[in-house]
Each structure stands twice: as structure tokens, then as C-alpha cells.
Design a protein around this motif. Structure first.
Motif, PDB file in Angstrom:
ATOM      1  N   GLY A  33      33.632  32.281  36.699  1.00  0.00           N
ATOM      2  CA  GLY A  33      32.493  31.934  35.870  1.00  0.00           C
ATOM      3  C   GLY A  33      32.786  30.798  34.923  1.00  0.00           C
ATOM      4  N   LYS A  34      31.937  30.674  33.911  1.00  0.00           N
ATOM      5  CA  LYS A  34      32.014  29.570  32.949  1.00  0.00           C
ATOM      6  C   LYS A  34      32.800  29.986  31.718  1.00  0.00           C
ATOM      7  CE  LYS A  34      27.390  28.117  34.251  1.00  0.00           C
ATOM      8  NZ  LYS A  34      26.011  28.060  33.814  1.00  0.00           N
ATOM      9  N   ARG A  35      33.391  28.976  31.085  1.00  0.00           N
ATOM     10  CA  ARG A  35      34.081  29.174  29.809  1.00  0.00           C
ATOM     11  C   ARG A  35      33.066  29.404  28.696  1.00  0.00           C
ATOM     12  NH1 ARG A  35      36.078  24.874  31.899  1.00  0.00           N
ATOM     13  NH2 ARG A  35      38.247  24.800  32.497  1.00  0.00           N
ATOM     14  N   GLU A  36      33.463  30.179  27.715  1.00  0.00           N
ATOM     15  CA  GLU A  36      32.725  30.245  26.457  1.00  0.00           C
ATOM     16  C   GLU A  36      33.394  29.253  25.514  1.00  0.00           C
ATOM     17  OE1 GLU A  36      32.509  34.343  25.197  1.00  0.00           O
ATOM     18  OE2 GLU A  36      31.109  34.837  26.802  1.00  0.00           O
ATOM     19  N   PRO A  37      32.697  28.788  24.489  1.00  0.00           N
ATOM     20  CA  PRO A  37      33.284  27.783  23.585  1.00  0.00           C
ATOM     21  C   PRO A  37      34.665  28.203  23.075  1.00  0.00           C
ATOM     22  CG  PRO A  37      30.970  28.113  23.055  1.00  0.00           C
ATOM     23  CD  PRO A  37      31.332  29.149  24.097  1.00  0.00           C
ATOM     24  N   GLY A  38      35.609  27.275  23.199  1.00  0.00           N
ATOM     25  CA  GLY A  38      36.959  27.503  22.685  1.00  0.00           C
ATOM     26  C   GLY A  38      37.904  28.231  23.622  1.00  0.00           C
ATOM     27  N   GLU A  39      37.406  28.720  24.752  1.00  0.00           N
ATOM     28  CA  GLU A  39      38.275  29.451  25.674  1.00  0.00           C
ATOM     29  C   GLU A  39      39.112  28.504  26.532  1.00  0.00           C
ATOM     30  OE1 GLU A  39      36.389  33.699  26.982  1.00  0.00           O
ATOM     31  OE2 GLU A  39      35.535  31.938  27.962  1.00  0.00           O
ATOM     32  N   SER A  40      40.342  28.923  26.784  1.00  0.00           N
ATOM     33  CA  SER A  40      41.196  28.228  27.740  1.00  0.00           C
ATOM     34  C   SER A  40      40.808  28.688  29.146  1.00  0.00           C
ATOM     35  CB  SER A  40      42.667  28.572  27.487  1.00  0.00           C
ATOM     36  OG  SER A  40      42.902  29.946  27.787  1.00  0.00           O
ATOM     37  N   ASP A  41      41.336  28.016  30.168  1.00  0.00           N
ATOM     38  CA  ASP A  41      41.102  28.461  31.538  1.00  0.00           C
ATOM     39  C   ASP A  41      41.528  29.915  31.698  1.00  0.00           C
ATOM     40  OD1 ASP A  41      40.274  25.873  32.095  1.00  0.00           O
ATOM     41  OD2 ASP A  41      41.739  25.532  33.697  1.00  0.00           O
ATOM     42  N   ALA A  42      42.721  30.239  31.210  1.00  0.00           N
ATOM     43  CA  ALA A  42      43.251  31.599  31.377  1.00  0.00           C
ATOM     44  C   ALA A  42      42.371  32.627  30.677  1.00  0.00           C
ATOM     45  CB  ALA A  42      44.689  31.675  30.844  1.00  0.00           C
ATOM     46  N   GLN A  43      41.970  32.355  29.443  1.00  0.00           N
ATOM     47  CA  GLN A  43      41.132  33.301  28.697  1.00  0.00           C
ATOM     48  C   GLN A  43      39.794  33.515  29.401  1.00  0.00           C
ATOM     49  OE1 GLN A  43      41.213  31.013  25.084  1.00  0.00           O
ATOM     50  NE2 GLN A  43      42.575  32.480  24.052  1.00  0.00           N
ATOM     51  N   ALA A  44      39.165  32.432  29.818  1.00  0.00           N
ATOM     52  CA  ALA A  44      37.850  32.532  30.451  1.00  0.00           C
ATOM     53  C   ALA A  44      37.935  33.270  31.782  1.00  0.00           C
ATOM     54  CB  ALA A  44      37.259  31.138  30.657  1.00  0.00           C
ATOM     55  N   LEU A  45      38.915  32.918  32.601  1.00  0.00           N
ATOM     56  CA  LEU A  45      39.029  33.552  33.914  1.00  0.00           C
ATOM     57  C   LEU A  45      39.346  35.040  33.778  1.00  0.00           C
ATOM     58  CD1 LEU A  45      38.717  32.908  36.881  1.00  0.00           C
ATOM     59  CD2 LEU A  45      41.159  32.403  36.963  1.00  0.00           C
ATOM     60  N   CYS A  46      40.259  35.374  32.888  1.00  0.00           N
ATOM     61  CA  CYS A  46      40.596  36.793  32.672  1.00  0.00           C
ATOM     62  C   CYS A  46      39.375  37.579  32.192  1.00  0.00           C
ATOM     63  CB  CYS A  46      41.746  36.926  31.684  1.00  0.00           C
ATOM     64  SG  CYS A  46      43.345  36.373  32.331  1.00  0.00           S
ATOM     65  N   ARG A  47      38.602  37.003  31.270  1.00  0.00           N
ATOM     66  CA  ARG A  47      37.398  37.669  30.762  1.00  0.00           C
ATOM     67  C   ARG A  47      36.363  37.849  31.872  1.00  0.00           C
ATOM     68  NH1 ARG A  47      32.907  35.582  29.894  1.00  0.00           N
ATOM     69  NH2 ARG A  47      33.674  33.440  29.621  1.00  0.00           N
ATOM     70  N   GLU A  48      36.078  36.789  32.607  1.00  0.00           N
ATOM     71  CA  GLU A  48      35.076  36.859  33.676  1.00  0.00           C
ATOM     72  C   GLU A  48      35.443  37.893  34.741  1.00  0.00           C
ATOM     73  OE1 GLU A  48      32.109  35.585  34.282  1.00  0.00           O
ATOM     74  OE2 GLU A  48      31.919  34.176  32.628  1.00  0.00           O
ATOM     75  N   ILE A  49      36.687  37.903  35.168  1.00  0.00           N
ATOM     76  CA  ILE A  49      37.102  38.824  36.228  1.00  0.00           C
ATOM     77  C   ILE A  49      37.072  40.266  35.728  1.00  0.00           C
ATOM     78  CG2 ILE A  49      39.000  39.479  37.771  1.00  0.00           C
ATOM     79  CD1 ILE A  49      37.341  36.823  38.460  1.00  0.00           C
ATOM     80  N   SER A  50      37.437  40.477  34.479  1.00  0.00           N
ATOM     81  CA  SER A  50      37.347  41.821  33.900  1.00  0.00           C
ATOM     82  C   SER A  50      35.892  42.284  33.869  1.00  0.00           C
ATOM     83  CB  SER A  50      37.939  41.821  32.495  1.00  0.00           C
ATOM     84  OG  SER A  50      37.789  43.081  31.891  1.00  0.00           O
ATOM     85  N   GLU A  51      34.974  41.397  33.448  1.00  0.00           N
ATOM     86  CA  GLU A  51      33.551  41.746  33.376  1.00  0.00           C
ATOM     87  C   GLU A  51      32.947  41.997  34.762  1.00  0.00           C
ATOM     88  OE1 GLU A  51      32.647  38.947  29.435  1.00  0.00           O
ATOM     89  OE2 GLU A  51      31.706  38.447  31.354  1.00  0.00           O
ATOM     90  N   GLU A  52      33.314  41.169  35.732  1.00  0.00           N
ATOM     91  CA  GLU A  52      32.681  41.230  37.057  1.00  0.00           C
ATOM     92  C   GLU A  52      33.297  42.265  37.996  1.00  0.00           C
ATOM     93  OE1 GLU A  52      32.843  37.299  38.763  1.00  0.00           O
ATOM     94  OE2 GLU A  52      31.346  36.515  37.367  1.00  0.00           O
ATOM     95  N   LEU A  53      34.620  42.441  37.900  1.00  0.00           N
ATOM     96  CA  LEU A  53      35.314  43.263  38.905  1.00  0.00           C
ATOM     97  C   LEU A  53      36.174  44.378  38.331  1.00  0.00           C
ATOM     98  CD1 LEU A  53      36.220  40.380  41.359  1.00  0.00           C
ATOM     99  CD2 LEU A  53      34.600  42.245  41.780  1.00  0.00           C
ATOM    100  N   ASN A  54      36.141  44.545  36.994  1.00  0.00           N
ATOM    101  CA  ASN A  54      36.785  45.690  36.365  1.00  0.00           C
ATOM    102  C   ASN A  54      38.298  45.728  36.557  1.00  0.00           C
ATOM    103  OD1 ASN A  54      36.291  48.044  34.749  1.00  0.00           O
ATOM    104  ND2 ASN A  54      36.844  49.288  36.534  1.00  0.00           N
ATOM    105  N   VAL A  55      38.932  44.572  36.759  1.00  0.00           N
ATOM    106  CA  VAL A  55      40.394  44.504  36.855  1.00  0.00           C
ATOM    107  C   VAL A  55      40.899  43.514  35.817  1.00  0.00           C
ATOM    108  CG1 VAL A  55      40.499  45.158  39.295  1.00  0.00           C
ATOM    109  CG2 VAL A  55      40.388  42.728  38.685  1.00  0.00           C
ATOM    110  N   GLU A  56      42.172  43.633  35.487  1.00  0.00           N
ATOM    111  CA  GLU A  56      42.784  42.755  34.496  1.00  0.00           C
ATOM    112  C   GLU A  56      43.744  41.796  35.187  1.00  0.00           C
ATOM    113  OE1 GLU A  56      41.736  42.856  31.330  1.00  0.00           O
ATOM    114  OE2 GLU A  56      40.428  44.510  31.941  1.00  0.00           O
ATOM    115  N   LEU A  57      43.465  40.491  35.037  1.00  0.00           N
ATOM    116  CA  LEU A  57      44.394  39.495  35.562  1.00  0.00           C
ATOM    117  C   LEU A  57      45.585  39.377  34.616  1.00  0.00           C
ATOM    118  CD1 LEU A  57      42.065  36.535  36.668  1.00  0.00           C
ATOM    119  CD2 LEU A  57      42.855  38.503  37.996  1.00  0.00           C
TER     120      LEU A  57
END
Length: 132
Positions: A33-57
Motif C-alpha cells: 500500500g501507500k505510505r502515510e506522512p513521515g513513514e519509511s518504506d519499512a514502516q509503511a510496508l510493515c503497517r500495511e501488511i499487518s493491516e491487510e494480512l494479519n502477519v508481522e514482517l
């Protein structure tokens, strides 16, 4: 030209790539998904995957695969999407959450089910012999 900047998680199992289908959509997409303001690639991707697929990168295992750009699905001509792709280890059990209706494992033979930018990614992964 407008560019939609997105991140994607490349998860491969048995030469197939994890793809998701959102409610109301006809195509499957690589999760992310998309970044929220101030998020790094890692922060955004980890957040999106947790929200969408219930797993922690595991951010320590993020590995850059590449960036791919194509016409954005269901947007007017001239709007493109740029997908910056990473692999990463994860913990937990995959489960469709939030806007995700279901997930599936696809190969390059499933191109009729995916968006233009995902086609580029699938072609790259096939050329690298990572997927069938």
C-alpha cells in the motif's frame, strides 16, 4: 503525469507469489500500500501488511527487489503506479483483513487476473526463476 507511489511485499512459496483481492475489485494485487506522512518504506510496508494480512514482517529482513511502473489500474490514462517491492520474513498466520476479501498464490500463467504493474513484477520474477 501523476504517479501513485506504493510499496509491495513479495512473498513466494512453491514458485507462486502471494496476491490479494480487495472487496469490490476484480483483479488480484501484490499486497502492500501507500505510505502515510513521515513513514519509511519499512514502516509503511510493515503497517500495511499487518493491516491487510494479519502477519508481522521482520523489518531487519527487508530485501529490496526492484521498482516497477505502469498505468494504474482503474485510473484515467496518464496516471501510473510505481511499486517499490521488497521481500521479508514474517511471523503469524496469513489471514485476509481490512479491505482484503481473500488471498491466493499465483504464477505467471495467471496474468489475466492481475494489474499492469503486477504483470511487470511477475515477468521480472519469472525471468529471475523465482516463480513459475
Amino acid at each position: 503525469m501523476k504517479i501513485i507511489d506504493k510499496l509491495a511485499w513479495i512473498e513466494i512459496k512453491n514458485k507462486s507469489i502471494l496476491s490479494t483481492k480487495s472487496f469490490g475489485k476484480t483483479k488480484c494485487y501484490i499486497p502492500g500500500g501507500k505510505r502515510e506522512p513521515g513513514e519509511s518504506d519499512a514502516q509503511a510496508l510493515c503497517r500495511e501488511i499487518s493491516e491487510e494480512l494479519n502477519v508481522e514482517l521482520d523489518p531487519q529482513t527487508l530485501h529490496f527487489i526492484g521498482s516497477f511502473e505502469a498505468q494504474a489500474d482503474s485510473h484515467p490514462d496518464g496516471v501510473s503506479v510505481k511499486m517499490t517491492c521488497y521481500t521479508a520474513n514474517y511471523t503469524g498466520e496469513l489471514k485476509a483483513c481490512a479491505e482484503i476479501e481473500s488471498f491466493t498464490w499465483l504464477t505467471s500463467a495467471d496474468k489475466d487476473k492481475i494489474s499492469a504493474v503486477d504483470m511487470l513484477i511477475f515477468d521480472y520474477l519469472k525471468d529471475q526463476q523465482m516463480i513459475d
